[in-house]
Design a protein around this motif. Structure first.
Motif, mmCIF file in Angstrom:
data_model
loop_
_atom_site.group_PDB
_atom_site.id
_atom_site.type_symbol
_atom_site.label_atom_id
_atom_site.label_comp_id
_atom_site.label_asym_id
_atom_site.label_seq_id
_atom_site.Cartn_x
_atom_site.Cartn_y
_atom_site.Cartn_z
ATOM 1 N N GLY A 49 0.794 -1.217 0.000
ATOM 2 C CA GLY A 49 0.000 0.000 0.000
ATOM 3 C C GLY A 49 0.829 1.270 0.000
ATOM 4 O O GLY A 49 2.043 1.257 0.197
ATOM 5 N N THR A 50 0.129 2.370 -0.219
ATOM 6 C CA THR A 50 0.735 3.695 -0.268
ATOM 7 C C THR A 50 0.009 4.619 0.698
ATOM 8 O O THR A 50 -1.211 4.599 0.787
ATOM 9 C CB THR A 50 0.643 4.284 -1.692
ATOM 10 N N TRP A 51 0.775 5.380 1.447
ATOM 11 C CA TRP A 51 0.216 6.390 2.347
ATOM 12 C C TRP A 51 0.168 7.705 1.572
ATOM 13 O O TRP A 51 1.197 8.242 1.166
ATOM 14 C CB TRP A 51 1.110 6.533 3.579
ATOM 15 N N PHE A 52 -1.026 8.240 1.358
ATOM 16 C CA PHE A 52 -1.200 9.487 0.630
ATOM 17 C C PHE A 52 -1.314 10.656 1.612
ATOM 18 O O PHE A 52 -2.153 10.632 2.506
ATOM 19 C CB PHE A 52 -2.451 9.422 -0.262
ATOM 20 N N GLU A 53 -0.466 11.638 1.403
ATOM 21 C CA GLU A 53 -0.404 12.792 2.295
ATOM 22 C C GLU A 53 -0.408 14.062 1.441
ATOM 23 O O GLU A 53 0.118 14.077 0.322
ATOM 24 C CB GLU A 53 0.870 12.728 3.142
ATOM 25 N N VAL A 54 -0.990 15.123 1.965
ATOM 26 C CA VAL A 54 -0.994 16.414 1.279
ATOM 27 C C VAL A 54 -0.379 17.455 2.207
ATOM 28 O O VAL A 54 -0.777 17.570 3.375
ATOM 29 C CB VAL A 54 -2.413 16.843 0.862
ATOM 30 N N ALA A 55 0.587 18.201 1.691
ATOM 31 C CA ALA A 55 1.246 19.261 2.453
ATOM 32 C C ALA A 55 0.815 20.618 1.923
ATOM 33 O O ALA A 55 0.381 20.744 0.776
ATOM 34 C CB ALA A 55 2.766 19.109 2.357
ATOM 35 N N GLY A 56 0.949 21.638 2.759
ATOM 36 C CA GLY A 56 0.559 22.982 2.361
ATOM 37 C C GLY A 56 1.619 23.724 1.574
ATOM 38 O O GLY A 56 1.341 24.736 0.945
ATOM 39 N N SER A 57 2.852 23.211 1.614
ATOM 40 C CA SER A 57 3.943 23.822 0.865
ATOM 41 C C SER A 57 5.052 22.787 0.711
ATOM 42 O O SER A 57 5.061 21.759 1.387
ATOM 43 C CB SER A 57 4.494 25.061 1.582
ATOM 44 N N GLN A 58 5.996 23.080 -0.184
ATOM 45 C CA GLN A 58 7.118 22.174 -0.388
ATOM 46 C C GLN A 58 7.898 22.001 0.913
ATOM 47 O O GLN A 58 8.375 20.918 1.225
ATOM 48 C CB GLN A 58 8.026 22.713 -1.494
ATOM 49 N N ASN A 59 8.007 23.074 1.687
ATOM 50 C CA ASN A 59 8.749 23.012 2.945
ATOM 51 C C ASN A 59 8.077 22.088 3.958
ATOM 52 O O ASN A 59 8.736 21.488 4.802
ATOM 53 C CB ASN A 59 8.903 24.416 3.529
ATOM 54 N N ASP A 60 6.735 21.965 3.872
ATOM 55 C CA ASP A 60 6.020 21.110 4.813
ATOM 56 C C ASP A 60 6.352 19.633 4.635
ATOM 57 O O ASP A 60 6.062 18.812 5.519
ATOM 58 C CB ASP A 60 4.509 21.296 4.655
ATOM 59 N N ILE A 61 6.941 19.271 3.501
ATOM 60 C CA ILE A 61 7.312 17.872 3.274
ATOM 61 C C ILE A 61 8.400 17.446 4.248
ATOM 62 O O ILE A 61 8.644 16.257 4.460
ATOM 63 C CB ILE A 61 7.740 17.658 1.806
ATOM 64 N N ARG A 62 9.029 18.426 4.900
ATOM 65 C CA ARG A 62 10.050 18.112 5.902
ATOM 66 C C ARG A 62 9.493 17.317 7.076
ATOM 67 O O ARG A 62 10.255 16.837 7.906
ATOM 68 C CB ARG A 62 10.683 19.403 6.441
ATOM 69 N N LYS A 63 8.175 17.138 7.137
ATOM 70 C CA LYS A 63 7.616 16.340 8.225
ATOM 71 C C LYS A 63 8.102 14.888 8.162
ATOM 72 O O LYS A 63 7.937 14.144 9.126
ATOM 73 C CB LYS A 63 6.091 16.382 8.209
ATOM 74 N N LEU A 262 9.543 -3.891 9.810
ATOM 75 C CA LEU A 262 8.686 -2.749 9.561
ATOM 76 C C LEU A 262 9.383 -1.781 8.590
ATOM 77 O O LEU A 262 10.591 -1.871 8.396
ATOM 78 C CB LEU A 262 8.360 -2.055 10.882
ATOM 79 N N PRO A 263 8.663 -0.874 7.942
ATOM 80 C CA PRO A 263 7.229 -0.628 8.082
ATOM 81 C C PRO A 263 6.395 -1.577 7.219
ATOM 82 O O PRO A 263 6.931 -2.294 6.369
ATOM 83 C CB PRO A 263 7.091 0.809 7.573
ATOM 84 N N TYR A 264 5.083 -1.572 7.445
ATOM 85 C CA TYR A 264 4.178 -2.362 6.612
ATOM 86 C C TYR A 264 3.910 -1.660 5.279
ATOM 87 O O TYR A 264 3.870 -2.291 4.234
ATOM 88 C CB TYR A 264 2.842 -2.573 7.329
ATOM 89 N N VAL A 265 3.711 -0.345 5.327
ATOM 90 C CA VAL A 265 3.361 0.428 4.126
ATOM 91 C C VAL A 265 4.573 0.549 3.210
ATOM 92 O O VAL A 265 5.689 0.832 3.666
ATOM 93 C CB VAL A 265 2.854 1.833 4.522
ATOM 94 N N ASP A 266 4.351 0.368 1.902
ATOM 95 C CA ASP A 266 5.447 0.377 0.940
ATOM 96 C C ASP A 266 6.050 1.755 0.721
ATOM 97 O O ASP A 266 7.263 1.901 0.628
ATOM 98 C CB ASP A 266 4.979 -0.164 -0.419
ATOM 99 N N GLN A 267 5.207 2.789 0.613
ATOM 100 C CA GLN A 267 5.734 4.099 0.269
ATOM 101 C C GLN A 267 4.827 5.224 0.756
ATOM 102 O O GLN A 267 3.651 5.011 1.036
ATOM 103 C CB GLN A 267 5.921 4.219 -1.243
ATOM 104 N N LEU A 268 5.412 6.410 0.860
ATOM 105 C CA LEU A 268 4.681 7.634 1.161
ATOM 106 C C LEU A 268 4.625 8.475 -0.113
ATOM 107 O O LEU A 268 5.627 8.639 -0.803
ATOM 108 C CB LEU A 268 5.384 8.441 2.255
ATOM 109 N N PHE A 269 3.451 9.011 -0.394
ATOM 110 C CA PHE A 269 3.235 9.844 -1.568
ATOM 111 C C PHE A 269 2.732 11.196 -1.068
ATOM 112 O O PHE A 269 1.626 11.285 -0.540
ATOM 113 C CB PHE A 269 2.189 9.176 -2.474
ATOM 114 N N VAL A 270 3.569 12.227 -1.190
ATOM 115 C CA VAL A 270 3.250 13.529 -0.599
ATOM 116 C C VAL A 270 3.052 14.562 -1.700
ATOM 117 O O VAL A 270 3.981 14.884 -2.449
ATOM 118 C CB VAL A 270 4.350 14.001 0.366
ATOM 119 N N ASP A 271 1.845 15.083 -1.816
ATOM 120 C CA ASP A 271 1.539 16.127 -2.782
ATOM 121 C C ASP A 271 1.468 17.472 -2.059
ATOM 122 O O ASP A 271 1.407 17.524 -0.827
ATOM 123 C CB ASP A 271 0.211 15.828 -3.472
ATOM 124 N N VAL A 272 1.483 18.554 -2.803
ATOM 125 C CA VAL A 272 1.413 19.892 -2.237
ATOM 126 C C VAL A 272 0.222 20.632 -2.838
ATOM 127 O O VAL A 272 0.050 20.644 -4.062
ATOM 128 C CB VAL A 272 2.708 20.691 -2.516
#
Length: 327
Positions: A49-63, A262-272
């Motif tokens: 699976g893929t974890w889908f995340e949305v950030a408010g700016s490119q800098n927020d991807i630093r999470k 671990l982890p179980y999830v294959d990848q993180l997908f972060v959009d802005v």
């Protein structure tokens, strides 16, 4: 040892294929004999699976450095206390809390497969803050009463912190210290004072940078895929624009109670997206998980689209809700 239920013995099918092809070491050799063991609140998970995340700016991807990795010597429990082992497998302190000894996990590795040892902690706290050639300032958590403590290497897997006065909240400070170490084997060759002069000059010219320090700090950023990490997911390929993708770290040093790496999830997908559009993305079912500080303006939208787009809304109270009264 091997008879233990948690001993590393299983992995993601994606990694099993690489092991079968001879491109990757067996899981027990990658994780090491002393992994951190996590017990999931819902039991044993499944891979993929893929974890889908949305950030408010490119800098927020630093999470990825904090919320999605949090590789610290010790860590908070899910409900706060007690503070528990993480990168360190254990510790002890002197009765006056001036000296703290930490024991590291044998066999633990960086994401490129290089061993993680006490040298990586000493390099971060000594060489990077060397008064004669400082790259960064001493970490705030190394200071007590305005004075900076010292670190001593006892052996490859044992370090001692020594402070000029009692430091009773040192564990609490360490639980949030993401900058306690650095991959010496990668960064030292670029160090302004200790590095390889020919390599540094060639890299400065290739990247068109003005100084050795600027090059070093650039290489330490989260979006340098060559920088080894201790994270569950690592940045594999540089992209100037989102979405950014983080893939599983084959050398991640944690397992569940049945020895599944671990982890179980294959990848993180972060959009802005624009901050105002993030609730709309959530209502469309495009986000795996998101915490909204306030849903006042979007509450009806998020609640009305739950069944249509197959997501759930939880009405959680923040643990900090009494802070204004305390202040």
């Amino acid at each position: 040892g091997k008879p233990a239920s948690w001993y590393p013995r299983a992995e993601s099918p994606l990694l099993s294929e690489l092991v079968a092809e001879g491109k990757l070491l067996p899981v027990a050799e990658r994780v090491g004999p002393e992994p951190v063991v996590f017990k999931g609140v819902e039991g044993i998970g499944s891979y993929g699976g893929t974890w889908f995340e949305v950030a408010g700016s490119q800098n927020d991807i630093r999470k990825i450095v904090t919320f999605f990795s949090g590789s610290t010597l010790v860590r908070w429990s899910p409900l706060g206390y007690p503070i528990v082992p993480h990168v360190a497998k254990g510790w002890e302190s002197s009765p006056d809390k001036r000296e703290w000894i930490f024991y590291l996990r044998r066999g633990m590795k960086w994401s490129d497969g290089h061993p993680f040892t006490a040298d990586d902690i000493l390099y971060r706290l000594n060489q990077e803050v060397d008064p004669e050639s400082p790259v960064t300032d001493p970490p705030a958590w190394m200071k007590i009463g305005g004075r900076t403590g010292e670190i001593v290497k006892i052996d490859d897997y044992t370090v001692k912190f020594v402070f000029p006065q009692p430091y009773g909240v040192f564990l609490e400070r360490l639980a949030g210290a993401k900058d306690f170490c650095a991959p010496r084997h990668y960064l030292e060759k670029y160090h302004p004072k200790l590095g390889d002069d020919s390599l540094i000059e060639a890299t400065l010219e290739a990247r068109r940078l003005p100084s050795r320090r600027s090059l070093y700090l650039l290489l330490k950023l989260w979006d340098n895929p060559e920088h080894p990490q201790l994270w569950p997911w690592i940045y594999h390929t540089y992209k100037s624009n989102p979405p950014q993708v983080f893939v599983r770290n084959p050398y991640y040093w944690a397992v569940d109670t049945e020895g599944n790496q671990l982890p179980y999830v294959d990848q993180l997908f972060v959009d802005v997206k624009n901050y105002n559009l993030i609730p709309i993305a959530a209502a469309n079912g495009a986000i795996t998980f998101k915490i909204f500080d306030s849903m006042d303006l979007n509450y009806i939208l998020l609640m009305s689209q739950r069944e249509t787009n197959d997501y759930e809304v939880y009405h959680w109270f923040p643990a900090t809700r009494s802070r204004f009264n305390i202040y």
